[in-house]
Scaffold this active site. Structure first.
Site, short mmCIF file in Angstrom:
data_model
loop_
_atom_site.label_atom_id
_atom_site.label_comp_id
_atom_site.label_asym_id
_atom_site.label_seq_id
_atom_site.Cartn_x
_atom_site.Cartn_y
_atom_site.Cartn_z
N ASP A 1 -2.84 1.20 7.06
CA ASP A 1 -2.06 0.91 5.85
C ASP A 1 -1.81 -0.58 5.70
O ASP A 1 -1.86 -1.12 4.59
CB ASP A 1 -0.73 1.68 5.88
N GLU B 1 -1.94 -1.19 -5.72
CA GLU B 1 -3.16 -0.52 -6.14
C GLU B 1 -2.95 0.10 -7.52
O GLU B 1 -1.87 0.58 -7.84
CB GLU B 1 -3.53 0.58 -5.16
N ASP C 1 0.86 -1.18 0.00
CA ASP C 1 0.00 0.00 0.00
C ASP C 1 0.90 1.23 0.00
O ASP C 1 1.72 1.41 0.91
CB ASP C 1 -0.91 0.01 1.23
#
Length: 483
Positions: free
Chosen positions: A428, A328, A232
């Protein structure tokens, strides 16, 4: 991939090198190694510019009022540019280029194509002008292909534990061989090496800064593990992994930031108005400003090199230890775009949060999200691994344990507390686990507990559900699977 080394010196061996004829028609030879290197740089730059001037670019057609009415394509060298000559014809017409080795002249074609494509891409992404010509005043250098044939060219020989030589060979034309000498000559470039030189395809000699770069073919990274990991990307922590590890990029110190701001303000005061140019500000007008700019670039370059070194080492370690890395799918360019101004009925500008967003944009850009993704893509592909980009929607709001999605799950930036099952974790780390779970569920691995398809309830957040597999406005890129 490349290896950069320092040039300690240069020597000449063999016949005197033919440099051309003077204005009286007398041939000129030399045995000065530094003059020979400058001559090679001039020949390479000339052929590069001859290829560059053939590039077409759009030129506006204006009417009498100065308005643009049409666009036409015109060579970069102008409408009357001469036709491009082959290397053989260029040697015949320009006597001073007759003795330049073929591996140097032939390298200009590919280098020019690569630089032109990269320049246009850079212009499209961050703006600027189209790539121009190479100037002698901005630096001397040349590229020579490695040729391991009988004669050999740009060959490296180890001469000591931390020293070596690169030999560039050439031959004078039969017509211009100095009486009493042979035609072959060699330029021996002594370099300082700190590690074994890997197989390379060409060498790039930067004579201005006395450096030489071996252009290597990318080698596969030896993988030491077959793990899977989700990452992340954030602003507080550059990377948070699904195993609970935080990886932070080194940031400039307070003293460095203070010095940078001082130098920027100093340069602003040193700008002068050029009356000959209609009152425009004349950049680089004074030697003091050039000195200040050089000091600013030195400090800024140190910060950038420190950051790039961390990115290379971190991505190399991740590529070696894992067979699958999940990220992501973020459009960093769109995320850092300036907000559009808003106006009311009276023509006054309304508050649009531009100042607050500017701080967020600086934080995102300083953490180099795009560069991390690009280097991971390169290194995972080199060692047979896989980089998977998953939709970023609700990864920070979904509970990894029960799959409950709600805005209330995020107590703060760092604290995640599920209002449904009571699961607590770092926000996170929880997002990284969700990212990994989505990647594994789509690639045929283990599945995350109800993260990819959460059970929506009426008492959850008012955010409407989004069909799985939707792109969420994310751009596409070649070479990386999108889920």
């Amino acid at each position: 991939m490349s290896q950069k080394v320092r040039i300690d010196g240069v020597k000449h061996a063999g016949a005197s090198v033919f440099l051309g004829v003077d204005h009286c028609g007398n041939p000129c030879w030399t045995r000065n190694p530094e003059r020979i290197v400058v001559w090679l740089c001039d020949g390479w730059r000339t052929r590069f510019n001859q290829r560059r001037e053939q590039r077409p670019h759009n030129v506006p057609v204006k009417d009498e009022a100065g308005g643009i009415v049409d666009w036409v394509k015109e060579p970069l060298g102008g409408p009357d540019v001469a036709e491009l000559l082959s290397d053989k014809e260029a040697r015949l017409r320009c006597s001073w280029m007759a003795g330049i080795p073929a591996p140097i002249l032939s390298s200009t074609d590919r280098i020019e194509n690569t630089e032109w494509s990269a320049g246009l891409k850079r212009r499209k992404n961050i703006g600027g002008r189209i790539p121009g010509f190479k100037s002698r005043h901005r630096g001397l250098g040349f590229v020579c292909w490695r040729n391991a044939s009988k004669t050999g060219n740009a060959l490296f020989h180890q001469t000591g534990r931390k020293s070596g030589v690169v030999v560039i060979t050439g031959m004078n034309p039969k017509r211009w061989v100095k009486p009493g000498e042979k035609s072959h000559w060699r330029i021996i470039i002594h370099v300082r090496v700190s590690q074994p030189i890997r197989p390379y395809t060409s060498v790039h000699v930067d004579w201005t800064h006395r450096t030489l770069v071996f252009v290597n073919m990318p080698l596969p990274l030896p993988r030491t593990g077959d793990g899977v990991i989700g990452l992340d990307r954030g602003c507080v922590h550059t990377l948070a992994s699904s195993d609970g590890t935080f990886m932070d990029m080194p940031k400039p110190s307070k003293a460095e930031l203070k010095r940078l701001k001082y130098l920027q303000r100093k340069m602003a005061r040193q700008d002068r108005v050029n009356e000959a140019r209609g009152g425009r500000t004349a950049k680089f007008a004074s030697k003091r400003r050039q000195r200040t700019l050089s000091e600013f670039n030195t400090l800024q370059g140190r910060i950038v090199r420190r950051r790039n070194d961390w990115i290379e080492k971190t991505t190399t370690r991740l590529a070696r230890e894992n067979i699958l890395v999940a990220l992501e799918d973020l459009d960093v360019k769109a995320m850092t775009r300036r907000p559009e101004p808003r106006m009311d009925e009276n023509g006054h500008y309304l508050h649009n949060g531009a100042k607050a967003k500017a701080g967020l944009d600086r934080s995102i850009l300083s953490n180099c999200w795009g560069r991390i993704s690009k280097r991971l893509q390169d290194k995972m592909g080199a060692n047979g691994g896989r980089l998977v980009l998953v939709p970023a929607a609700y990864t920070s709001q979904a509970c990894h344990k029960c799959g409950h999605v709600a805005k209330e799950n995020r107590d703060s930036q760092a604290v995640f507390h599920c209002v449904e099952c009571g699961y607590e974790a770092n926000a996170d780390v929880n997002a990284a686990m969700n990212i990994l779970g989505r990647a594994l569920s789509e690639t045929g691995g283990d599945t995350a507990s109800d993260v990819e398809d959460p059970q929506w309830r009426s008492d959850e957040a008012s955010t409407p559900s989004t069909p799985i597999g939707s792109p969420f406005g994310v751009r596409l890129a070649k070479g990386i699977p999108r889920l």
